[in-house]
Design a protein around this motif. Structure first.
Motif, PDB file in Angstrom:
ATOM      1  N   HIS A  44      -6.859 -45.273  45.440  1.00 19.03           N
ATOM      2  CA  HIS A  44      -5.988 -44.168  45.831  1.00 19.03           C
ATOM      3  C   HIS A  44      -5.165 -43.778  44.607  1.00 19.03           C
ATOM      4  O   HIS A  44      -5.203 -44.460  43.573  1.00 19.03           O
ATOM      5  CB  HIS A  44      -5.030 -44.616  46.947  1.00 19.03           C
ATOM      6  N   ASP A  45      -4.372 -42.722  44.747  1.00 22.17           N
ATOM      7  CA  ASP A  45      -3.510 -42.273  43.656  1.00 22.17           C
ATOM      8  C   ASP A  45      -2.133 -42.916  43.673  1.00 22.17           C
ATOM      9  O   ASP A  45      -1.306 -42.650  42.798  1.00 22.17           O
ATOM     10  CB  ASP A  45      -3.354 -40.743  43.696  1.00 22.17           C
ATOM     11  N   ASP A  46      -1.861 -43.758  44.671  1.00 23.35           N
ATOM     12  CA  ASP A  46      -0.565 -44.422  44.773  1.00 23.35           C
ATOM     13  C   ASP A  46      -0.740 -45.713  45.568  1.00 23.35           C
ATOM     14  O   ASP A  46      -1.860 -46.081  45.923  1.00 23.35           O
ATOM     15  CB  ASP A  46       0.446 -43.484  45.435  1.00 23.35           C
ATOM     16  N   ASP A  66       0.302 -42.062  48.784  1.00 27.36           N
ATOM     17  CA  ASP A  66      -0.076 -40.720  48.325  1.00 27.36           C
ATOM     18  C   ASP A  66      -0.348 -39.780  49.501  1.00 27.36           C
ATOM     19  O   ASP A  66      -0.852 -38.675  49.321  1.00 27.36           O
ATOM     20  CB  ASP A  66      -1.276 -40.765  47.373  1.00 27.36           C
TER      21      ASP A  66
END
Length: 113
Positions: A44-46, A66
């Motif tokens: 994921h991005d976070d 995210d």
């Protein structure tokens, strides 16, 4: 925001053979419970804050800071079956090299040209 691998969530597969973890580094990882070997990694991005297996163990769902929830086919054999279902033909040697680098070429989908 911390980007270490501190674990934020864990869950066992229905059969107890696998564990999925979510971490601050933005990954959901599947581990073989008996050996601790990593079997799959999804990103994921976070931070990944929630993880679970589907009742049949085939899918992993992960939720992230995210603001996304993602559903993954995580087992390599299941990924290959899905890939072969969607591809019109096997990879050419050039395509194989582009995606898999120096891994020796072989036809992944025996029923495809």
């Amino acid at each position: 925001m911390a980007h270490d691998a501190s674990v934020t969530a864990v869950a066992f597969s229905p059969d107890g053979r696998w564990v999925v973890s979510g971490s601050y580094d933005g990954t959901a990882r599947v581990w073989e419970a008996g050996t601790g070997e990593e079997a799959a990694r999804m990103t994921h991005d976070d931070w990944v804050t929630a993880v679970a297996f589907s009742p049949d163990g085939r899918w992993v769902v992960s939720g992230s800071w995210d603001c996304t929830a993602r559903v993954w086919i995580w087992h390599p054999a299941d990924l290959i079956v899905e890939l072969c279902r969607r591809l019109p033909s096997n990879f050419t040697e050039e395509e194989w090299q582009q995606f898999f680098g120096d891994t020796p070429y072989h036809q992944t989908c025996p029923d495809l040209p």
